[in-house]
Motif scaffolding. Structure first.
Motif, PDB file in Angstrom:
ATOM      1  N   TYR A 235       0.666  -1.084  -0.007  1.00  0.00           N
ATOM      2  CA  TYR A 235       0.006  -0.090  -0.065  1.00  0.00           C
ATOM      3  C   TYR A 235       0.977   1.289  -0.105  1.00  0.00           C
ATOM      4  O   TYR A 235       2.005   1.198   0.590  1.00  0.00           O
ATOM      5  CB  TYR A 235      -0.852  -0.257   1.192  1.00  0.00           C
ATOM      6  CG  TYR A 235      -1.792  -1.125   1.406  1.00  0.00           C
ATOM      7  CD1 TYR A 235      -1.196  -2.389   2.135  1.00  0.00           C
ATOM      8  CD2 TYR A 235      -3.089  -1.244   0.743  1.00  0.00           C
ATOM      9  CE1 TYR A 235      -2.179  -3.381   2.063  1.00  0.00           C
ATOM     10  CE2 TYR A 235      -4.126  -2.274   0.573  1.00  0.00           C
ATOM     11  CZ  TYR A 235      -3.585  -3.542   1.462  1.00  0.00           C
ATOM     12  OH  TYR A 235      -4.243  -4.460   1.495  1.00  0.00           O
ATOM     13  N   TRP A 236       0.396   2.234  -0.706  1.00  0.00           N
ATOM     14  CA  TRP A 236       1.292   3.460  -0.930  1.00  0.00           C
ATOM     15  C   TRP A 236       0.514   4.656  -0.472  1.00  0.00           C
ATOM     16  O   TRP A 236      -0.771   4.792  -0.730  1.00  0.00           O
ATOM     17  CB  TRP A 236       1.893   3.552  -2.415  1.00  0.00           C
ATOM     18  CG  TRP A 236       2.785   2.448  -2.651  1.00  0.00           C
ATOM     19  CD1 TRP A 236       2.266   1.348  -3.512  1.00  0.00           C
ATOM     20  CD2 TRP A 236       3.987   2.489  -2.457  1.00  0.00           C
ATOM     21  NE1 TRP A 236       3.477   0.530  -3.494  1.00  0.00           N
ATOM     22  CE2 TRP A 236       4.641   1.224  -3.040  1.00  0.00           C
ATOM     23  CE3 TRP A 236       4.871   3.320  -1.910  1.00  0.00           C
ATOM     24  CZ2 TRP A 236       5.773   0.947  -3.015  1.00  0.00           C
ATOM     25  CZ3 TRP A 236       6.437   2.865  -1.867  1.00  0.00           C
ATOM     26  CH2 TRP A 236       6.917   1.866  -2.441  1.00  0.00           C
ATOM     27  N   GLY A 237       1.167   5.737  -0.046  1.00  0.00           N
ATOM     28  CA  GLY A 237       0.576   6.995   0.334  1.00  0.00           C
ATOM     29  C   GLY A 237       0.467   7.838  -0.908  1.00  0.00           C
ATOM     30  O   GLY A 237       1.252   7.410  -2.167  1.00  0.00           O
ATOM     31  N   GLN A 238       0.034   9.113  -1.063  1.00  0.00           N
ATOM     32  CA  GLN A 238      -0.066   9.881  -2.083  1.00  0.00           C
ATOM     33  C   GLN A 238       1.432  10.545  -2.352  1.00  0.00           C
ATOM     34  O   GLN A 238       1.551  11.118  -3.313  1.00  0.00           O
ATOM     35  CB  GLN A 238      -1.163  10.929  -2.037  1.00  0.00           C
ATOM     36  CG  GLN A 238      -0.824  12.126  -1.014  1.00  0.00           C
ATOM     37  CD  GLN A 238      -0.784  11.740   0.281  1.00  0.00           C
ATOM     38  OE1 GLN A 238      -1.192  10.830   0.947  1.00  0.00           O
ATOM     39  NE2 GLN A 238      -0.564  12.986   1.346  1.00  0.00           N
ATOM     40  N   GLY A 239       2.054  10.513  -1.306  1.00  0.00           N
ATOM     41  CA  GLY A 239       3.620  11.275  -1.478  1.00  0.00           C
ATOM     42  C   GLY A 239       3.642  12.567  -0.952  1.00  0.00           C
ATOM     43  O   GLY A 239       2.513  13.408  -1.044  1.00  0.00           O
ATOM     44  N   THR A 240       4.866  12.823  -0.292  1.00  0.00           N
ATOM     45  CA  THR A 240       5.076  14.158   0.027  1.00  0.00           C
ATOM     46  C   THR A 240       6.160  14.820  -0.294  1.00  0.00           C
ATOM     47  O   THR A 240       7.230  14.006  -0.565  1.00  0.00           O
ATOM     48  CB  THR A 240       5.006  14.321   1.570  1.00  0.00           C
ATOM     49  OG1 THR A 240       4.944  15.778   2.025  1.00  0.00           O
ATOM     50  CG2 THR A 240       5.951  13.690   2.513  1.00  0.00           C
ATOM     51  N   GLN A 241       6.269  16.160  -1.076  1.00  0.00           N
ATOM     52  CA  GLN A 241       7.606  16.606  -1.536  1.00  0.00           C
ATOM     53  C   GLN A 241       8.424  17.103  -0.414  1.00  0.00           C
ATOM     54  O   GLN A 241       7.874  17.920   0.298  1.00  0.00           O
ATOM     55  CB  GLN A 241       6.936  17.668  -2.626  1.00  0.00           C
ATOM     56  CG  GLN A 241       7.948  18.486  -3.168  1.00  0.00           C
ATOM     57  CD  GLN A 241       8.817  17.601  -4.209  1.00  0.00           C
ATOM     58  OE1 GLN A 241       8.328  17.217  -5.081  1.00  0.00           O
ATOM     59  NE2 GLN A 241      10.216  17.640  -4.311  1.00  0.00           N
ATOM     60  N   VAL A 242       9.477  16.741  -0.669  1.00  0.00           N
ATOM     61  CA  VAL A 242      10.682  17.288   0.097  1.00  0.00           C
ATOM     62  C   VAL A 242      11.773  18.062  -0.801  1.00  0.00           C
ATOM     63  O   VAL A 242      12.237  17.474  -1.677  1.00  0.00           O
ATOM     64  CB  VAL A 242      11.447  16.037   0.852  1.00  0.00           C
ATOM     65  CG1 VAL A 242      12.662  16.751   1.728  1.00  0.00           C
ATOM     66  CG2 VAL A 242      10.688  15.387   1.997  1.00  0.00           C
ATOM     67  N   THR A 243      12.023  19.110  -0.556  1.00  0.00           N
ATOM     68  CA  THR A 243      12.919  20.009  -1.452  1.00  0.00           C
ATOM     69  C   THR A 243      14.122  20.530  -0.532  1.00  0.00           C
ATOM     70  O   THR A 243      13.574  21.128   0.483  1.00  0.00           O
ATOM     71  CB  THR A 243      12.140  21.168  -2.018  1.00  0.00           C
ATOM     72  OG1 THR A 243      11.098  20.520  -2.825  1.00  0.00           O
ATOM     73  CG2 THR A 243      13.183  21.931  -3.117  1.00  0.00           C
ATOM     74  N   VAL A 244      15.295  20.287  -0.617  1.00  0.00           N
ATOM     75  CA  VAL A 244      16.485  20.621   0.065  1.00  0.00           C
ATOM     76  C   VAL A 244      17.167  21.652  -1.104  1.00  0.00           C
ATOM     77  O   VAL A 244      17.806  21.283  -1.865  1.00  0.00           O
ATOM     78  CB  VAL A 244      17.141  19.580   0.239  1.00  0.00           C
ATOM     79  CG1 VAL A 244      18.493  20.009   1.212  1.00  0.00           C
ATOM     80  CG2 VAL A 244      16.452  18.566   0.964  1.00  0.00           C
TER      81      VAL A 244
END
Length: 117
Positions: free
Chosen positions: A106-115
């Protein structure tokens, strides 16, 4: 059916830290691993870290020493603490619940991480 909701992503300066959270609804059995994967633009999705019900962990070499995965079984929640972030950590981070024996994921929708500075 399991649904995963991630939170905690955003813009972080190099060297900074963040903590991602993922809450799972539905039944999570003790045979499930919980974890985090990431996908950068133009690259395949890759493992970041996973944790078993009992607390055993696996980390990708790229994040060893900088990441800590934790799991609250009572809350069906998994966390990822990342420190000393680098621009190459920029990606969409996906939460995962997996059953290795049946290969159900099962997968989540994703969350963006920008460094970035």
């Amino acid at each position: 059916q399991v649904q995963l909701v991630e939170s905690g992503g955003g813009l972080v300066q190099p060297g900074g830290s963040l903590r991602l959270s993922c809450a799972a609804s539905g039944s999570i059995f003790s045979s499930a691993t919980m974890g985090w994967y990431r996908q950068a633009p133009g690259k395949q999705r890759e493992l970041v870290a996973i944790i078993t019900y009992g607390g055993s962990t696996i980390y990708a070499d790229a994040v060893k020493g900088r990441a800590t995965i934790d799991r609250d079984n009572a809350k069906n929640t998994v966390y990822l603490q990342m420190n000393s972030l680098k621009p190459e950590d920029t990606a969409v981070y996906y939460c995962n619940v997996g059953y290795p024996m049946t290969k159900i994921n099962y997968w989540g929708q994703g969350t963006q991480v920008t460094v970035s500075s």
